[in-house]
Motif scaffolding. Structure first.
Motif, PDB file in Angstrom:
ATOM      1  N   PHE A 270       0.844  -1.207   0.000  1.00 54.06           N
ATOM      2  CA  PHE A 270       0.000   0.000   0.000  1.00 54.06           C
ATOM      3  C   PHE A 270       0.874   1.251   0.000  1.00 54.06           C
ATOM      4  CE2 PHE A 270       0.479   1.438   4.429  1.00 54.06           C
ATOM      5  CZ  PHE A 270       1.048   0.312   5.012  1.00 54.06           C
ATOM      6  N   PRO A 271       0.356   2.359  -0.552  1.00 53.52           N
ATOM      7  CA  PRO A 271       1.134   3.605  -0.593  1.00 53.52           C
ATOM      8  C   PRO A 271       1.295   4.122   0.834  1.00 53.52           C
ATOM      9  CG  PRO A 271      -0.766   3.693  -2.077  1.00 53.52           C
ATOM     10  CD  PRO A 271      -0.960   2.508  -1.191  1.00 53.52           C
ATOM     11  N   ALA A 272       2.565   4.219   1.290  1.00 56.33           N
ATOM     12  CA  ALA A 272       2.799   4.573   2.685  1.00 56.33           C
ATOM     13  C   ALA A 272       3.348   5.985   2.823  1.00 56.33           C
ATOM     14  CB  ALA A 272       3.753   3.571   3.322  1.00 56.33           C
ATOM     15  N   GLY A 273       4.084   6.426   1.837  1.00 56.55           N
ATOM     16  CA  GLY A 273       4.672   7.751   1.926  1.00 56.55           C
ATOM     17  C   GLY A 273       5.514   8.033   0.687  1.00 56.55           C
ATOM     18  N   PHE A 274       6.368   9.030   0.795  1.00 55.74           N
ATOM     19  CA  PHE A 274       7.203   9.406  -0.339  1.00 55.74           C
ATOM     20  C   PHE A 274       8.621   9.685   0.127  1.00 55.74           C
ATOM     21  CE2 PHE A 274       3.003  10.038  -1.932  1.00 55.74           C
ATOM     22  CZ  PHE A 274       3.109   9.709  -3.278  1.00 55.74           C
ATOM     23  N   THR A 275       9.568   9.490  -0.765  1.00 53.17           N
ATOM     24  CA  THR A 275      10.942   9.894  -0.474  1.00 53.17           C
ATOM     25  C   THR A 275      11.026  11.416  -0.592  1.00 53.17           C
ATOM     26  OG1 THR A 275      11.637   9.785  -2.778  1.00 53.17           O
ATOM     27  CG2 THR A 275      11.833   7.757  -1.485  1.00 53.17           C
ATOM     28  N   LYS A 276      12.142  11.941  -0.123  1.00 49.48           N
ATOM     29  CA  LYS A 276      12.316  13.399  -0.216  1.00 49.48           C
ATOM     30  C   LYS A 276      12.256  13.856  -1.661  1.00 49.48           C
ATOM     31  CE  LYS A 276      15.101  13.852   3.959  1.00 49.48           C
ATOM     32  NZ  LYS A 276      15.701  12.468   4.028  1.00 49.48           N
TER      33      LYS A 276
ATOM     34  N   GLY B  26      10.410  12.670  -3.876  1.00 52.80           N
ATOM     35  CA  GLY B  26       9.056  12.553  -4.411  1.00 52.80           C
ATOM     36  C   GLY B  26       8.723  11.220  -5.047  1.00 52.80           C
ATOM     37  N   LEU B  27       9.526  10.204  -4.741  1.00 55.21           N
ATOM     38  CA  LEU B  27       9.195   8.867  -5.263  1.00 55.21           C
ATOM     39  C   LEU B  27       8.341   8.132  -4.236  1.00 55.21           C
ATOM     40  CD1 LEU B  27      12.703   7.901  -6.658  1.00 55.21           C
ATOM     41  CD2 LEU B  27      10.648   8.441  -8.013  1.00 55.21           C
ATOM     42  N   PRO B  28       7.363   7.353  -4.735  1.00 57.93           N
ATOM     43  CA  PRO B  28       6.477   6.678  -3.791  1.00 57.93           C
ATOM     44  C   PRO B  28       7.198   5.581  -2.993  1.00 57.93           C
ATOM     45  CG  PRO B  28       5.978   6.040  -6.060  1.00 57.93           C
ATOM     46  CD  PRO B  28       7.018   7.105  -6.135  1.00 57.93           C
ATOM     47  N   ILE B  29       6.752   5.394  -1.768  1.00 61.74           N
ATOM     48  CA  ILE B  29       7.230   4.279  -0.942  1.00 61.74           C
ATOM     49  C   ILE B  29       6.018   3.419  -0.605  1.00 61.74           C
ATOM     50  CG2 ILE B  29       8.216   3.573   1.280  1.00 61.74           C
ATOM     51  CD1 ILE B  29       9.754   6.225   1.312  1.00 61.74           C
ATOM     52  N   GLY B  30       6.138   2.136  -0.924  1.00 61.27           N
ATOM     53  CA  GLY B  30       5.066   1.211  -0.549  1.00 61.27           C
ATOM     54  C   GLY B  30       5.514   0.365   0.618  1.00 61.27           C
ATOM     55  N   LEU B  31       4.616   0.039   1.487  1.00 65.51           N
ATOM     56  CA  LEU B  31       4.935  -0.907   2.555  1.00 65.51           C
ATOM     57  C   LEU B  31       4.022  -2.122   2.399  1.00 65.51           C
ATOM     58  CD1 LEU B  31       5.505   1.380   5.665  1.00 65.51           C
ATOM     59  CD2 LEU B  31       7.240   0.250   4.258  1.00 65.51           C
ATOM     60  N   GLN B  32       4.456  -3.184   3.071  1.00 66.10           N
ATOM     61  CA  GLN B  32       3.784  -4.455   2.871  1.00 66.10           C
ATOM     62  C   GLN B  32       3.087  -4.938   4.138  1.00 66.10           C
ATOM     63  OE1 GLN B  32       4.953  -8.772   0.889  1.00 66.10           O
ATOM     64  NE2 GLN B  32       6.521  -7.644   1.906  1.00 66.10           N
TER      65      GLN B  32
ATOM     66  N   LEU C  21      -6.516  -5.315   3.952  1.00 69.87           N
ATOM     67  CA  LEU C  21      -7.164  -4.172   3.299  1.00 69.87           C
ATOM     68  C   LEU C  21      -7.677  -3.178   4.352  1.00 69.87           C
ATOM     69  CD1 LEU C  21      -8.930  -6.377   0.642  1.00 69.87           C
ATOM     70  CD2 LEU C  21      -7.389  -4.466   0.072  1.00 69.87           C
ATOM     71  N   ARG C  22      -8.075  -3.715   5.475  1.00 68.14           N
ATOM     72  CA  ARG C  22      -8.595  -2.863   6.549  1.00 68.14           C
ATOM     73  C   ARG C  22      -7.488  -1.978   7.124  1.00 68.14           C
ATOM     74  NH1 ARG C  22     -10.909  -5.872  11.871  1.00 68.14           N
ATOM     75  NH2 ARG C  22     -10.690  -4.123  13.334  1.00 68.14           N
ATOM     76  N   VAL C  23      -6.314  -2.563   7.330  1.00 76.98           N
ATOM     77  CA  VAL C  23      -5.195  -1.773   7.855  1.00 76.98           C
ATOM     78  C   VAL C  23      -4.765  -0.732   6.817  1.00 76.98           C
ATOM     79  CG1 VAL C  23      -2.804  -1.867   8.646  1.00 76.98           C
ATOM     80  CG2 VAL C  23      -4.423  -3.655   9.357  1.00 76.98           C
ATOM     81  N   ALA C  24      -4.710  -1.175   5.554  1.00 78.84           N
ATOM     82  CA  ALA C  24      -4.319  -0.232   4.491  1.00 78.84           C
ATOM     83  C   ALA C  24      -5.329   0.908   4.407  1.00 78.84           C
ATOM     84  CB  ALA C  24      -4.233  -0.964   3.155  1.00 78.84           C
ATOM     85  N   ARG C  25      -6.588   0.570   4.564  1.00 79.31           N
ATOM     86  CA  ARG C  25      -7.641   1.588   4.523  1.00 79.31           C
ATOM     87  C   ARG C  25      -7.472   2.591   5.670  1.00 79.31           C
ATOM     88  NH1 ARG C  25     -10.446   5.207   2.415  1.00 79.31           N
ATOM     89  NH2 ARG C  25     -12.519   5.595   3.264  1.00 79.31           N
ATOM     90  N   ALA C  26      -7.093   2.076   6.845  1.00 79.76           N
ATOM     91  CA  ALA C  26      -6.883   2.954   8.000  1.00 79.76           C
ATOM     92  C   ALA C  26      -5.758   3.959   7.711  1.00 79.76           C
ATOM     93  CB  ALA C  26      -6.573   2.123   9.243  1.00 79.76           C
ATOM     94  N   TRP C  27      -4.701   3.475   7.060  1.00 81.19           N
ATOM     95  CA  TRP C  27      -3.583   4.372   6.749  1.00 81.19           C
ATOM     96  C   TRP C  27      -3.983   5.398   5.683  1.00 81.19           C
ATOM     97  CZ3 TRP C  27       0.248   6.234   9.141  1.00 81.19           C
ATOM     98  CH2 TRP C  27       1.259   6.938   8.452  1.00 81.19           C
ATOM     99  N   GLU C  28      -4.795   4.984   4.751  1.00 80.07           N
ATOM    100  CA  GLU C  28      -5.290   5.936   3.743  1.00 80.07           C
ATOM    101  C   GLU C  28      -5.983   7.120   4.415  1.00 80.07           C
ATOM    102  OE1 GLU C  28      -6.356   2.823   0.116  1.00 80.07           O
ATOM    103  OE2 GLU C  28      -7.983   3.939   1.070  1.00 80.07           O
ATOM    104  N   LYS C  29      -6.760   6.770   5.431  1.00 76.22           N
ATOM    105  CA  LYS C  29      -7.509   7.829   6.116  1.00 76.22           C
ATOM    106  C   LYS C  29      -6.578   8.704   6.959  1.00 76.22           C
ATOM    107  CE  LYS C  29     -11.908   5.349   6.766  1.00 76.22           C
ATOM    108  NZ  LYS C  29     -12.697   4.686   7.835  1.00 76.22           N
ATOM    109  N   ALA C  30      -5.487   8.058   7.479  1.00 75.49           N
ATOM    110  CA  ALA C  30      -4.618   8.774   8.405  1.00 75.49           C
ATOM    111  C   ALA C  30      -3.553   9.608   7.689  1.00 75.49           C
ATOM    112  CB  ALA C  30      -3.958   7.782   9.368  1.00 75.49           C
ATOM    113  N   SER C  31      -3.295   9.325   6.416  1.00 77.73           N
ATOM    114  CA  SER C  31      -2.218  10.048   5.719  1.00 77.73           C
ATOM    115  C   SER C  31      -2.700  10.482   4.343  1.00 77.73           C
ATOM    116  CB  SER C  31      -0.992   9.158   5.573  1.00 77.73           C
ATOM    117  OG  SER C  31      -1.106   8.361   4.412  1.00 77.73           O
ATOM    118  N   ASP C  32      -1.866  11.263   3.666  1.00 80.30           N
ATOM    119  CA  ASP C  32      -2.271  11.699   2.323  1.00 80.30           C
ATOM    120  C   ASP C  32      -1.513  10.928   1.246  1.00 80.30           C
ATOM    121  OD1 ASP C  32       0.268  12.670   2.541  1.00 80.30           O
ATOM    122  OD2 ASP C  32      -0.208  14.612   1.604  1.00 80.30           O
TER     123      ASP C  32
END
Lengths: 493, 492
Positions: free
Chosen positions: B442-448, B450-456, B468-479
């Motif tokens: 899932f998309p977790a953040g970005f490098t400085k 601007g490249l995407p970082i995915g976590l597993q 999917l539920r945990v990933a959904r929670a992170w979607e709501k908590a971050s941009d």
């Protein structure tokens, strides 16, 4: 390919052949082992195929439960241990008629292990052990039509690809071509009795490869073996093995040694030709088939299959001997097929003459069947009619000789045997007056022999019996005729 | 036509088609237009046929007009990785050996997508026979990362990940053998799910490594990934390895947050070689989820360090056998003249690329007489140990959190001369593949930069829902999931 050196006379006695057979039998399932395509033989090329048996990219095998059931039936019938878990494996090699580049087979965990088949050996029986029976898929067929000179064309027919096979591997317990043939015949009989294989060697439903080696008599280690492929008739099994035994003994006797290789039997020339040496042997790179889960069987299901087994040839043979009091030899002939045996049982029951019924089937019936190539199902005289005929003979109402005439008529005439007897004037002559009249006539016509008889030459009596029988067309009642003849001869003295 | 169609979720698109506020044709045209602007640059598609896409969309619209029921994906374009068979549509697997090949049948997932009302939206580019981690092994063209076209999108489902990230298609199917859905999802900043082995039928997925291959969804959100997964999951009698207990996902479940969920982190396994920015991102997500009510604990995966060695014996071994059918006899490329052996050698010599040949050789060697016990059999034993590691970890944790890749997306050509470095890219994704458990990127953040970082996230068997539920929670908590690549914004 050189012809086999003939074994030095007498050398044969110093060697013991060691033979093991690998038999492939096509199962009679309606559909293929891993897809729904029909298994019917003889359809136009490549009309019984689908993405699965064509090995198209992305397809997966789905195991046909009927094939598993059939294979388990065979295993139970020959006393194998049925594995509660067996594993399919891929046998990898390239060939144009092998669509996936591998054959799905079983390798280190086959469906059945052990078991045995009893064969005839001289006057007694001999037990041939089985190593294993496993399930696998058949490959397609490569056809090599005659092309223009120098151009080799190969056509591939994949109708057969995916037809279920069982491979039955024997222990190296067989000692001659005759034993091998008898083993094949008995194995075939079991498969046909179980109705899992049609046993047709010409159409390739039953195929045999033989591993052959020889060793000095008394030795317990094995000699170098060769494998002969393509033995697609009983006769070829016998001939090819006999050929190979001779060849190997000849080689050793002339100072050579047997080379491990795979041979192909050339039935036209009667020789085994080298196909590939040990060095050229394939590395099949077997590994467990990841597209199929291990095959787990429920012991209760295995028992239900066991309960459904039909009466097998050896049990039927023993029962015929026990219940009908016929010799084992007769029983052996009568169990050729299940339907012949049940034909026999019907004739025996109807006639009340079990041994006479057996004699008639083994001689008269089988002679006609062999002459015309008929299965018992297609034999024109139904069991009840033959039973009636045998009953008449047994009761002495007609002689065996007349019986044969009636039998000839019955082949084309659907009437009951007593009806045929009447219609063709085959009723026996057994009233004393007629017989005496006949006797008088014969004695009068042969004064010379009559005089000899009266002079004490008893042997002449047979001559009178023969003459009288001939005159009566075989209808004269034998015992009564003899009495009449003696009376006639005495009268004129 | 709505200019914002590409920004909508698949869920909203399907709803709008069902309620009649948008037509399937309008949606199809919008995505075709966007794809037309970027796909040549990105190399996302190997086959795209606007006519058939529009015809399928019209058919959905006709069904709605005549009052027939519409499926959950009605009118939603779904891009299909080119190793999944669609009847009559070129399916090359990114290989020359299948250049002109059109399957005569639909894969199980394709049948299911048609039933769900989805619009099959072209065949996406991929590494040849799904073998690769950068999409540079496509025999036709590489795929470029929408976030930085000088960088790789990951592989082997690079086309599927890139096309979703670039908003060319709202959904895509990929296939994951050792990370081929998750790794490109991470590199492209989208959600990628590798379901439990056996959850989705493999019938019609061109085999790479049969005991590992799984088809999985790629989407821009957890909910959309769940929607697509739900449409393809379930037992298929044509795949004997499909699991009867496989189950779909209830979208409402995904909104329940992470309170009480135990998140295990295999700290020991993360060790050296992990990019510090990814490590920092992982810590950030861990802390963020803890704030949302999740509990965190350390778990051990003691055999995970043997995963790459194990995988590169088992997967090539199966591949060497699976790819034997490409022999020039029945379909695909046939080359060479004269004898049979010549035909085999020339066909396969010309038809397969270097990486495919390398793996066929590796696998053939591993299965050879005399080496089988030391390599293939031993690898199977280690695989059992790895599977046990997960079973033990799941005794304590509900999900595991770990990186997808050790580094952010690398540059094209950076690793092509060093297969081992390329293989090491899959170090974090392979263990779950060997264990057959579900895993999600899932998309977790970005490098400085601007490249995407995915976590597993890795879950228990058939528990895709929790991932999917945990990933959904992170979607709501971050941009992290809301950003779009500049290229996609420009195309709008």
């Amino acid at each position: 390919m050189s012809t086999a050196p003939k074994a030095i006379a007498g050398a044969r006695e110093r060697y013991e052949p060691v033979i093991g057979l690998e038999v492939h039998a096509q199962l009679k399932t309606a559909s293929k082992i891993f897809c729904c395509c029909s298994t019917r033989f003889g359809a136009p090329p490549n009309t019984q195929v689908c993405p699965v048996c064509l090995g198209l990219p992305g397809v997966l095998p789905v195991l046909n439960e009927r094939a598993v059931r059939d294979a388990v039936m065979v295993g139970l019938a020959v006393g194998s241990k049925i594995a509660l878990r067996s594993v399919f494996a891929r046998k990898n090699y390239f060939y144009p008629d092998l669509p996936k580049g591998y054959q799905i087979s079983q390798y280190d965990r086959p469906l059945c292990e052990g078991g045995s088949i009893d064969i005839r050996s001289g006057e007694g029986w001999k037990r041939i052990g089985l190593v294993r029976i496993h399930l696998e898929e058949d490959a397609g067929k490569s056809l090599h039509p005659e092309g223009r000179a120098g151009i080799h064309t190969t056509r591939v027919d994949l109708n057969r690809a995916g037809v279920p096979l069982i491979e039955i591997v024997s222990e190296p317990d067989i000692r001659s071509g005759e034993e091998a043939t008898d083993y094949m015949a008995r194995l075939r009989q079991i498969l046909v009795y179980l109705d899992v294989c049609d046993g047709n060697m010409e159409e390739g439903s039953l195929r045999c490869d033989a591993n052959v080696s020889v060793r000095p008599k008394g030795s317990t280690s094995f000699g170098t073996k060769t494998e002969i492929k393509n033995l697609n008739s009983f006769r070829f099994v016998d001939r090819a093995i006999a050929y190979e035994i001779e060849r190997q003994i000849g080689l050793i006797e002339s100072g050579g040694r047997v080379v491990q290789e795979t041979l192909l039997w050339n039935s036209e020339q009667g020789v085994a030709e080298s196909m590939r040496s040990k060095e050229e042997a394939h590395d099949y790179r077997y590994f467990p088939e990841p597209d199929l889960l291990p095959l787990d069987l429920d012991p209760a299901w295995i028992e239900s299959v066991r309960a459904s087994l039909p009466e097998l040839p050896h049990a039927l043979r023993e029962r015929l001997v026990r219940e009908h009091g016929i010799p084992e030899y007769d029983a052996e002939v009568l169990i050729e097929t299940r339907s012949l045996a049940s034909y026999y049982e019907d004739v025996a029951a109807r006639s009340g003459q079990p041994k006479l019924a057996s004699n008639w089937i083994m001689t008269e019936v089988n002679a006609i069947r062999n002459r015309d190539g008929l299965s018992i199902e297609r034999f024109p005289i139904q069991a009840d009619r033959l039973g009636a005929l045998v009953g008449m003979i047994g009761a002495g109402s007609i002689s065996g000789k007349i019986g044969k005439q009636v039998f000839e008529h019955m082949l084309t005439d659907p009437a009951a045997p007593d009806e045929i007897v009447k219609r063709h004037g085959l009723l026996p002559i057994d009233d004393e007056a007629s017989l005496l009249e006949l006797a008088d006539e014969i004695v009068a016509a042969n004064p010379g022999p009559a005089a000899e008889f009266r002079a004490g030459k008893e042997k002449t009596f047979g001559f009178f019996v023969g003459q009288a029988m001939k005159r009566s067309g075989g209808r004269a009642h034998p015992e009564k005729l003899q009495a009449a003849l003696r009376a006639a001869l005495a009268k004129q003295a | 036509m709505s200019a914002s169609v590409h920004k909508e979720t698949a869920e909203d698109l399907a709803r709008s088609v069902r309620d009649g506020s948008r037509s399937a044709s309008e949606i199809a045209r919008a995505f075709l237009e966007r794809t037309g602007r970027t796909s040549d640059r990105l190399g996302t598609y190997l086959h795209l046929d606007p006519e058939s896409i529009l015809a399928a969309a019209t058919a959905v619209d006709d069904r709605r007009k005549s009052g027939e029921p519409l499926g959950p994906l009605a009118g939603v374009p779904v891009a299909i990785k080119d190793n999944i068979c669609i009847r009559g549509v070129p399916t090359t697997c990114g290989s020359r050996i299948l250049e002109a090949y059109r399957p005569p049948y639909d894969a199980h997932v394709i049948t299911r997508l048609r039933q769900a009302g989805a619009i099959l939206f072209g065949k996406t580019n991929c590494d040849e026979f799904a073998m690769g981690s950068s999409n540079e092994n496509s025999a036709y063209k590489p795929v470029r990362n929408p976030w930085d076209p000088e960088r790789v999108p990951g592989g082997s489902s690079g086309g599927s990940a890139a096309t979703v990230a670039a908003r060319e298609a709202p959904l895509a199917l990929g296939s994951d053998t050792g990370g081929s859905v998750r790794q490109p999802a991470a590199f492209c900043g989208v959600v990628g799910l590798k379901p439990t082995y056996g959850s989705v039928s493999r019938y019609g997925l061109v085999a790479f490594a049969s005991s590992l291959d799984q088809i999985g969804p790629l989407a821009r959100s957890a909910r959309d990934a769940a929607l697509l997964f739900d449409s393809i999951v379930g037992r298929d009698p044509r795949d004997m390895t499909s699991r009867p207990e496989a189950k779909g996902v209830d979208l409402e479940e995904l909104e329940r947050g992470v309170k009480g969920i135990r998140i295990g982190i295999p700290g020991q396994f993360l060790g050296e070689g992990l990019d510090p920015e990814i490590r920092a991102c992982l810590d950030q997500v861990r802390d963020g989820l803890a704030r949302e009510g999740a509990t965190e604990l350390d778990v051990a995966l003691p055999h995970a360090r043997y995963a790459i060695a194990t995988y590169y014996l088992i997967a090539p071994a199966e591949a060497s056998s699976n790819l034997a059918r490409y022999d020039g006899v029945r379909y695909g490329l046939r080359a060479g003249n004269g004898d049979l052996r010549g035909m085999y050698e020339t066909t396969r010599g010309l038809g397969f690329g270097r990486e495919v040949k390398r793996r066929i050789l590796l696998g053939t060697y591993a299965l050879s007489a005399g080496y089988y016990d030391a390599y293939y059999l031993r690898a199977q034993k280690v695989r059992t140990l790895i599977r046990r590691d997960f079973t033990e970890a799941f005794g304590k944790a509900d999900v595991l959190l770990l990186p997808v890749t050790p580094t952010p997306p690398f540059r094209l050509g950076e690793k092509t001369e060093d297969p081992l470095a390329m293989y090491l890219n899959d170090i974090y994704s392979i263990p779950a593949s060997l264990a057959g458990v579900p895993a999600l990127s899932f998309p977790a953040g970005f490098t400085k930069s601007g490249l995407p970082i995915g976590l597993q996230l890795v879950g228990k068997p058939v528990d895709e829902t929790t991932l999917l539920r945990v990933a959904r929670a992170w979607e709501k908590a971050s941009d992290a999931a809301r950003r779009a690549p500049a290229l996609a914004e420009a195309a709008a």
